[in-house]
Design an enzyme around this catalytic site. Structure first.
Site, PDB file in Angstrom:
ATOM      1  N   GLU A  75      24.079  -7.419  37.844  1.00 24.32           N
ATOM      2  CA  GLU A  75      24.374  -8.354  38.926  1.00 24.32           C
ATOM      3  C   GLU A  75      25.405  -9.584  38.473  1.00 24.32           C
ATOM      4  O   GLU A  75      25.565  -9.885  37.228  1.00 24.32           O
ATOM      5  CB  GLU A  75      22.884  -9.221  39.065  1.00 24.32           C
ATOM      6  CG  GLU A  75      21.586  -8.136  39.833  1.00 24.32           C
ATOM      7  CD  GLU A  75      20.489  -8.525  39.844  1.00 24.32           C
ATOM      8  OE1 GLU A  75      19.807  -7.969  40.761  1.00 24.32           O
ATOM      9  OE2 GLU A  75      19.891  -9.336  38.985  1.00 24.32           O
TER      10      GLU A  75
ATOM     11  N   CYS B  18      28.974 -16.518  37.856  1.00 21.99           N
ATOM     12  CA  CYS B  18      28.100 -16.153  36.715  1.00 21.99           C
ATOM     13  C   CYS B  18      28.211 -14.637  36.758  1.00 21.99           C
ATOM     14  O   CYS B  18      27.566 -13.723  37.618  1.00 21.99           O
ATOM     15  CB  CYS B  18      26.778 -16.531  37.138  1.00 21.99           C
ATOM     16  SG  CYS B  18      25.652 -16.178  35.679  1.00 21.99           S
TER      17      CYS B  18
ATOM     18  N   CYS C 168      20.173  -5.877  28.111  1.00 23.76           N
ATOM     19  CA  CYS C 168      20.541  -6.884  26.943  1.00 23.76           C
ATOM     20  C   CYS C 168      19.595  -6.370  25.793  1.00 23.76           C
ATOM     21  O   CYS C 168      18.411  -6.214  25.966  1.00 23.76           O
ATOM     22  CB  CYS C 168      20.380  -8.287  27.272  1.00 23.76           C
ATOM     23  SG  CYS C 168      20.699  -9.392  25.988  1.00 23.76           S
TER      24      CYS C 168
ATOM     25  N   CYS D 107      14.821 -11.823  24.146  1.00 20.60           N
ATOM     26  CA  CYS D 107      14.212 -12.901  24.597  1.00 20.60           C
ATOM     27  C   CYS D 107      13.190 -12.765  25.348  1.00 20.60           C
ATOM     28  O   CYS D 107      13.436 -12.372  26.378  1.00 20.60           O
ATOM     29  CB  CYS D 107      15.334 -14.189  24.780  1.00 20.60           C
ATOM     30  SG  CYS D 107      16.784 -14.239  23.871  1.00 20.60           S
TER      31      CYS D 107
ATOM     32  N   CYS E 214      13.290 -14.095  29.025  1.00 18.92           N
ATOM     33  CA  CYS E 214      14.223 -13.769  29.951  1.00 18.92           C
ATOM     34  C   CYS E 214      14.071 -12.240  30.589  1.00 18.92           C
ATOM     35  O   CYS E 214      13.752 -11.223  29.965  1.00 18.92           O
ATOM     36  CB  CYS E 214      15.563 -13.547  29.043  1.00 18.92           C
ATOM     37  SG  CYS E 214      16.981 -13.000  29.993  1.00 18.92           S
TER      38      CYS E 214
ATOM     39  N   CYS F  38      19.177 -18.515  36.297  1.00 20.04           N
ATOM     40  CA  CYS F  38      19.125 -18.213  34.696  1.00 20.04           C
ATOM     41  C   CYS F  38      17.870 -17.422  34.353  1.00 20.04           C
ATOM     42  O   CYS F  38      16.787 -17.745  34.616  1.00 20.04           O
ATOM     43  CB  CYS F  38      19.237 -19.481  34.060  1.00 20.04           C
ATOM     44  SG  CYS F  38      20.734 -20.007  33.945  1.00 20.04           S
TER      45      CYS F  38
HETATM   46  N1  SAH Z   1      22.793 -13.718  26.224  1.00 19.65           N
HETATM   47  C1  SAH Z   1      23.392 -15.073  26.695  1.00 19.65           C
HETATM   48  C2  SAH Z   1      23.677 -15.201  28.051  1.00 19.65           C
HETATM   49  C3  SAH Z   1      22.844 -14.886  28.968  1.00 19.65           C
HETATM   50  S1  SAH Z   1      21.509 -15.996  29.963  1.00 19.65           S
HETATM   51  C4  SAH Z   1      22.631 -16.247  26.300  1.00 19.65           C
HETATM   52  O1  SAH Z   1      21.447 -16.129  25.862  1.00 19.65           O
HETATM   53  O2  SAH Z   1      23.097 -17.364  25.950  1.00 19.65           O
HETATM   54  C5  SAH Z   1      22.062 -17.382  30.173  1.00 19.65           C
HETATM   55  C6  SAH Z   1      21.318 -18.536  29.918  1.00 19.65           C
HETATM   56  O3  SAH Z   1      19.997 -18.678  30.680  1.00 19.65           O
HETATM   57  C7  SAH Z   1      20.880 -18.820  28.372  1.00 19.65           C
HETATM   58  O4  SAH Z   1      20.749 -19.913  28.017  1.00 19.65           O
HETATM   59  C8  SAH Z   1      19.230 -17.969  28.466  1.00 19.65           C
HETATM   60  O5  SAH Z   1      18.470 -18.400  27.566  1.00 19.65           O
HETATM   61  C9  SAH Z   1      18.772 -18.648  29.733  1.00 19.65           C
HETATM   62  N2  SAH Z   1      17.614 -18.132  30.294  1.00 19.65           N
HETATM   63  C10 SAH Z   1      17.045 -16.894  30.111  1.00 19.65           C
HETATM   64  N3  SAH Z   1      15.963 -16.585  30.638  1.00 19.65           N
HETATM   65  C11 SAH Z   1      15.735 -17.773  31.445  1.00 19.65           C
HETATM   66  C12 SAH Z   1      14.538 -18.159  32.139  1.00 19.65           C
HETATM   67  N4  SAH Z   1      13.711 -17.401  32.407  1.00 19.65           N
HETATM   68  N5  SAH Z   1      14.690 -19.400  32.568  1.00 19.65           N
HETATM   69  C13 SAH Z   1      15.633 -20.325  32.271  1.00 19.65           C
HETATM   70  N6  SAH Z   1      16.827 -19.934  31.471  1.00 19.65           N
HETATM   71  C14 SAH Z   1      16.686 -18.620  30.957  1.00 19.65           C
END
Ligand code: SAH
Length: 382
Positions: free
Chosen positions: A112, A125, A132, A136, A139, A363
């Protein structure tokens, strides 16, 4: 906080055999395109001609490059312009100012991208991997694991497509020209290092070699792969680095960002400050505000102590709860107190807007599920 997810054994290796797409002109710099065009027996100027269509005019369909003789067009299209992204669905919200595109890649993998129009700029974005491997737990993308790395052109083509959408005037009240790109879609960009750096080079090279964006307007967001951050600092690029910190202490960060089990908070911040020193660019510290998990006043104070006096800016992201998640966003008063404490420590802090929430385009919500409820799009404010 009982069982920690395992760190993927090799952060750079997809879990199943990668099915990279055929080469595309955006995989190559201009010299590479010229060499290939010559190999095909075409005059070298054709490389500039097709590059102008693609990067200058944002034309992605070779059939629309009508100033090319039909035979040449066919030869070039076959070798340099395979279709990389097939649109499965596009959703809009925020009065049309946010648009999410779901793509199917040549091997069926889904990714996406999101376009966000503002008064003064247009940001896209983009995804750097299908899925991935960083796991985390808050996420959505992290839940299904890594399918594969995207090719350079698969990354670039997302931006070129959405730049074309902006240029068509589809985003009312925003400039028609794409200005900002953030690697905050699906995937860990620094785990697909070489292709992501090549994609950045295409994004910043002036047309017709590339899209001609400003390096300052490109943000690479990472979980904190320390060797890759150091390598990025040594490139002749000065893009903005965003570090997904989410906790100022190793105990909690080991859980929220499992790669912390390998590179600790102190180590990753060290790499970030070196990056800032080498590039002169302020590092953006990303911090998702998770209710009763990482939003305590003492954690704000600890974060403030770690960041005070550094070339850093904190971006608090209200958690976007993902399906089945046990976590929620912090209440607003808690968030305000967190901001207050960071600012009192002298750390510049803002709270990110939550664009695209109702289309799962915010995000951490990108999961690229094909079967999600499309009715929600119709129900979203248009
Ligand atoms: N892998 C990279 C880029 C992808 S995510 C990274 O982790 O930085 C982009 C941002 O969104 C990251 O800061 C991630 O931690 C955040 N993110 C992921 N899941 C989220 C959620 N459920 N709510 C808010 N931010 C989130």
């Amino acid at each position: 906080m009982t069982s920690l997810p395992l760190i993927p054994a090799a952060t750079d290796k997809p879990t199943r055999r990668a099915a990279m797409p055929q080469q595309h002109l955006a995989d190559l710099d201009l010299a590479g395109r010229q060499a290939l065009v010559a190999e095909l027996g075409e005059p070298a100027f054709r490389a500039k001609q097709i590059s102008n269509h693609y990067f200058g005019r944002l034309v992605r369909d070779p059939q629309l490059m009508t100033d090319l003789p039909a035979a040449a067009r066919e030869r070039l299209a076959e070798r340099l312009m395979p279709r990389l992204l097939t649109a499965v669905r596009e959703l809009t919200c925020d009065d049309g100012a946010t648009r999410k595109a779901l793509w199917r890649l040549h091997d069926g993998a889904l990714v996406e991208s999101v376009l966000m129009g503002y008064e003064d700029r247009v940001t896209v974005c983009i995804s750097s991997q299908a899925g991935c491997g960083m796991a985390c737990p808050f996420c959505a993308t992290g839940q299904a694991g890594l399918t594969r790395n995207l090719s350079t052109a698969e990354i670039v083509d997302q931006a070129v497509y959405l730049a074309g959408v902006a240029a068509s005037g589809a985003v009312a009240g925003s400039p028609a020209r794409l200005s900002h790109v953030v690697f905050m879609g699906m995937g860990e960009p620094l785990a697909n290092y070489a292709r992501v750096v090549a994609a950045i080079r295409r994004l910043v090279a002036p047309a017709p070699e590339g899209l001609g964006l400003s390096q300052r307007h490109i943000t690479v967001s990472t979980v904190g792969l320390v060797p890759a951050i150091r390598r990025l600092a040594s490139e002749d690029l000065s893009v903005t680095l965003a570090l997904s910190l989410h906790a100022p202490d190793d105990d909690l960060r080991d859980e929220l960002v499992p790669v912390n089990q390998r590179w600790k908070v102190a180590e990753v911040l060290d790499a970030a400050w070196d990056y800032a020193a080498r590039t002169g660019r302020r590092v953006s510290i990303e911090y998702a505000m998770i209710k009763d998990v990482n939003d305590q006043p003492w954690r704000a104070d600890l974060l403030g102590r770690l960041l005070a006096g550094k070339l850093a800016h904190v971006n608090l992201i209200p958690l976007n709860p993902t399906p089945g998640s046990r976590w929620d966003a912090s209440p607003k008063p808690v968030e305000r107190e967190f901001v207050r404490r960071l600012r009192a420590a002298g750390v510049s802090t803002t709270v990110r807007d939550t664009r695209g929430r109702e289309i799962d385009g915010a995000c951490g919500q990108l999961a690229a599920a094909e079967d999600s409820d499309t009715d929600r799009a119709a129900a979203a404010p248009a």
